[in-house]
Design a protein around this motif. Structure first.
Motif, PDB file in Angstrom:
ATOM      1  N   GLY A 219      18.609   7.993  34.041  1.00 62.43           N
ATOM      2  CA  GLY A 219      19.523   8.797  34.995  1.00 62.43           C
ATOM      3  C   GLY A 219      19.922   9.993  34.264  1.00 62.43           C
ATOM      4  N   ARG A 220      20.207   9.763  32.959  1.00 63.52           N
ATOM      5  CA  ARG A 220      20.630  10.948  32.104  1.00 63.52           C
ATOM      6  C   ARG A 220      19.761  11.751  31.336  1.00 63.52           C
ATOM      7  NH1 ARG A 220      25.711  11.792  34.039  1.00 63.52           N
ATOM      8  NH2 ARG A 220      26.884   9.924  34.566  1.00 63.52           N
ATOM      9  N   ALA A 221      18.412  11.512  31.601  1.00 57.49           N
ATOM     10  CA  ALA A 221      17.324  12.201  30.813  1.00 57.49           C
ATOM     11  C   ALA A 221      17.649  13.484  31.140  1.00 57.49           C
ATOM     12  CB  ALA A 221      15.960  11.665  31.307  1.00 57.49           C
ATOM     13  N   GLY A 222      17.154  14.425  30.160  1.00 52.09           N
ATOM     14  CA  GLY A 222      17.056  15.937  30.480  1.00 52.09           C
ATOM     15  C   GLY A 222      16.126  16.416  31.268  1.00 52.09           C
TER      16      GLY A 222
ATOM     17  N   GLU B 177      13.417  19.597  35.266  1.00 50.17           N
ATOM     18  CA  GLU B 177      14.641  19.401  34.782  1.00 50.17           C
ATOM     19  C   GLU B 177      15.529  18.435  35.606  1.00 50.17           C
ATOM     20  OE1 GLU B 177      18.219  21.725  32.871  1.00 50.17           O
ATOM     21  OE2 GLU B 177      16.855  22.963  34.051  1.00 50.17           O
ATOM     22  N   ASN B 178      16.168  17.474  35.040  1.00 49.17           N
ATOM     23  CA  ASN B 178      16.835  16.696  35.829  1.00 49.17           C
ATOM     24  C   ASN B 178      18.401  17.275  36.035  1.00 49.17           C
ATOM     25  OD1 ASN B 178      18.183  14.429  36.588  1.00 49.17           O
ATOM     26  ND2 ASN B 178      18.067  13.108  35.018  1.00 49.17           N
ATOM     27  N   ASN B 179      18.369  17.683  37.235  1.00 44.59           N
ATOM     28  CA  ASN B 179      19.788  18.389  37.659  1.00 44.59           C
ATOM     29  C   ASN B 179      20.826  17.488  37.824  1.00 44.59           C
ATOM     30  OD1 ASN B 179      18.480  20.843  37.728  1.00 44.59           O
ATOM     31  ND2 ASN B 179      18.020  20.547  39.809  1.00 44.59           N
ATOM     32  N   PHE B 180      20.839  16.126  37.554  1.00 46.55           N
ATOM     33  CA  PHE B 180      21.687  15.030  37.730  1.00 46.55           C
ATOM     34  C   PHE B 180      22.095  14.481  36.585  1.00 46.55           C
ATOM     35  CE2 PHE B 180      18.807  14.822  41.374  1.00 46.55           C
ATOM     36  CZ  PHE B 180      19.721  15.439  42.596  1.00 46.55           C
ATOM     37  N   LYS B 181      21.767  15.028  35.239  1.00 45.27           N
ATOM     38  CA  LYS B 181      21.936  14.418  33.929  1.00 45.27           C
ATOM     39  C   LYS B 181      23.365  14.508  33.569  1.00 45.27           C
ATOM     40  CE  LYS B 181      20.683  18.616  31.487  1.00 45.27           C
ATOM     41  NZ  LYS B 181      19.465  19.387  32.216  1.00 45.27           N
ATOM     42  N   ASN B 182      24.156  15.347  34.339  1.00 43.22           N
ATOM     43  CA  ASN B 182      25.624  15.740  33.687  1.00 43.22           C
ATOM     44  C   ASN B 182      26.573  15.164  34.967  1.00 43.22           C
ATOM     45  OD1 ASN B 182      24.779  16.524  31.054  1.00 43.22           O
ATOM     46  ND2 ASN B 182      24.362  18.514  31.867  1.00 43.22           N
TER      47      ASN B 182
END
Length: 106
Positions: free
Chosen positions: A21-24, A40-45
């Motif tokens: 879930g927090r992968a870049g 890009e994982n827009n949910f990482k942060n």
């Protein structure tokens, strides 16, 4: 049958990311065309729900399996619902290309 590989960066030589879930980045590998595309994982942060939102994103990308180091309980539940196979790989020193090479050998 697309495979998502969690990644720290947007290149084939980027390190494998142990987090889902927090992968870049997500490397979307298509074995039929032998192509890889980095998203890009827009949910990482986000403060909460990164695993759930990343699971939904994986389903939208058409993944049939995901290779990562770990999946949280909510992500596991969502991925099971979407019938996406989870492959846990405890190899933090690999890069994305190493994992793709392993996939293509099998």
């Amino acid at each position: 049958m697309k495979t998502i590989i969690t990644s720290t960066g947007d290149k084939l030589d980027s390190k494998f990311d142990q987090r889902f879930g927090r992968a870049g980045w997500f490397c979307v590998y298509d074995p039929d065309t032998k192509t890889s595309n980095f998203i890009e994982n827009n949910f990482k942060n986000v403060n909460g729900g990164a695993g759930t939102k990343s699971s939904e994103m994986a389903a939208e990308l058409g993944a049939s399996q995901i290779i990562s180091g770990d999946f949280g309980p909510k992500a596991k539940s969502m991925l099971e619902k979407f019938q996406i196979q989870m492959i846990i790989l405890d190899e933090p020193n690999l890069c994305v290309k190493d994992i793709i090479d392993q996939i293509t050998k099998n």
